[in-house]
Design a protein around this motif. Structure first.
Motif, PDB file in Angstrom:
ATOM      1  N   THR A   5      -6.985  39.788 -23.817  1.00 35.31           N
ATOM      2  CA  THR A   5      -8.228  39.119 -23.997  1.00 35.31           C
ATOM      3  C   THR A   5      -9.239  39.951 -24.638  1.00 35.31           C
ATOM      4  O   THR A   5      -8.942  41.230 -24.873  1.00 35.31           O
ATOM      5  N   ASP A   6     -10.429  39.280 -24.775  1.00 32.95           N
ATOM      6  CA  ASP A   6     -11.413  39.985 -25.465  1.00 32.95           C
ATOM      7  C   ASP A   6     -12.412  40.493 -24.418  1.00 32.95           C
ATOM      8  O   ASP A   6     -12.254  40.249 -23.483  1.00 32.95           O
ATOM      9  N   SER A   7     -13.624  41.103 -24.923  1.00 31.92           N
ATOM     10  CA  SER A   7     -14.414  41.609 -23.913  1.00 31.92           C
ATOM     11  C   SER A   7     -15.179  40.791 -23.037  1.00 31.92           C
ATOM     12  O   SER A   7     -15.757  40.926 -21.976  1.00 31.92           O
ATOM     13  N   ARG A  12      -7.112  36.032 -26.542  1.00 32.41           N
ATOM     14  CA  ARG A  12      -7.034  36.370 -27.851  1.00 32.41           C
ATOM     15  C   ARG A  12      -5.602  36.074 -28.434  1.00 32.41           C
ATOM     16  O   ARG A  12      -5.354  35.622 -29.518  1.00 32.41           O
ATOM     17  N   PRO A 126      -8.786  40.797 -36.709  1.00 32.94           N
ATOM     18  CA  PRO A 126      -9.589  40.731 -35.310  1.00 32.94           C
ATOM     19  C   PRO A 126      -9.549  38.888 -35.118  1.00 32.94           C
ATOM     20  O   PRO A 126      -9.368  38.529 -33.946  1.00 32.94           O
TER      21      PRO A 126
END
Length: 315
Positions: A5-7, A12, A126
């Motif tokens: 996962t992202d922030s 993701r 990314p």
């Protein structure tokens, strides 16, 4: 493990079901059911490109991912390791970066090494998403999801009260590990009569903490008593050392699911198998093709689950 996962907690990559939040898992299952019910968006991934990057053979997983991406309107690129530059020594990382440079947005990766997909995710740009389509003995998250969807269709959305039996070669099975992560996340085995049972010869059961909280046994007939679902596993002969099973005939006699044995389970118990099936070894024709078999439903659900995953990652 490379983070999935992202922030902001958005998915993701899908590398494993271990640690995946319950809300995310349920959201994927709910969306897959909507797709099964006819609520698919055939333009959700228009203009996107998905590559099936398989370093191991596959029929069901590869084709269902390709079908899922096509149904969402994505461009699909197929990769065959046997005819690629990997035969000339190119690394998996360089293969991924080369194809990524062509404008590919997501990679569905199967690999024979544990952790290989997470390593590729760490090397990806990314904005590139990776989905683990099976790595070594480690994980097969979309198989775990489609198994849960199939169980929900057979037994209702709330699986928390069920008794589920997993049978066979758990030691070498990424399918079993992902199923166990999903079952625990959904509350199976947390008490109140709910139970995860695991049965198989000692040589084919893991010696780590994979089976923590499970009821483990070696008597298949006893393990079947009253269960709501039976998940049979393929003998992973390509991953095991010789001698772990005395013979296929002996294995079938002890752990093959026959119609007579199935009568020990609940009358409406669902029968699952991830395929490919070794008929007459793990399961008899009468059961595999019988009214309690959910095996072809699992295959159909694989497309819907993989559509839901690709949507969440890319749409």
């Amino acid at each position: 493990m490379f983070p999935q996962t992202d922030s902001h907690g958005r998915l993701r990559h899908l590398l494993t079901l271990e640690g995946l939040p319950r809300a995310t898992l349920v959201r994927l299952l709910d969306r897959a059911q909507e797709i099964t019910d006819g609520q698919a968006d055939d333009r959700a991934l228009a203009g996107r490109a998905v590559c099936t990057l398989f370093f191991e053979p596959s029929t069901r997983t590869r084709m269902s991912f390709q079908r899922a991406a096509q149904r969402l309107g994505a461009d699909v690129l197929g990769f065959d390791a046997s005819t690629s530059s990997t035969t000339k020594g190119e690394s998996g990382r360089d293969t991924l970066k080369t194809i990524e440079a062509m404008g590919v947005d997501a990679f569905v990766v199967r690999h024979d090494e544990d952790g290989a997909v997470a390593a590729l995710a760490a090397a990806a740009a990314p904005g590139t998403a990776l989905v683990n389509a099976g790595d070594g003995r480690h994980a097969h998250p979309t198989q775990g999801l489609l198994d849960m969807l199939t169980l929900r269709q057979a037994r209702g959305d709330d699986l928390a009260g069920l008794r589920i039996l997993i049978v066979g070669d758990v030691r070498h099975s990424r399918v079993a590990r992902s199923a166990l992560h999903a079952l625990r996340t959904l509350g199976v085995g947390a008490g109140g009569g709910s139970e995860i049972r695991v049965c198989g010869p000692q040589a084919l059961l893991p010696d780590d903490d994979t089976l923590a909280g499970c009821t483990v046994g070696h008597d298949f007939d006893a393990a079947l008593e009253g269960v709501d679902a039976v998940m049979m596993l393929r003998l992973q002969r390509e991953r095991m050392a010789e001698g772990l099973v005395p013979s296929l005939q002996a294995y079938h006699a002890a752990y093959g699911l026959t119609a007579a044995r199935l009568r020990r389970a609940a009358p409406d118990a669902a029968v699952l198998h991830p395929g490919p099936i070794n008929r007459g070894v793990e399961i008899d024709d009468e059961v595999a093709d019988g009214p309690q078999s959910m095996i072809l439903r699992q295959v159909a659900n694989g497309v819907a689950v993989r559509m839901a995953v690709l949507e969440m990652l890319l749409a």
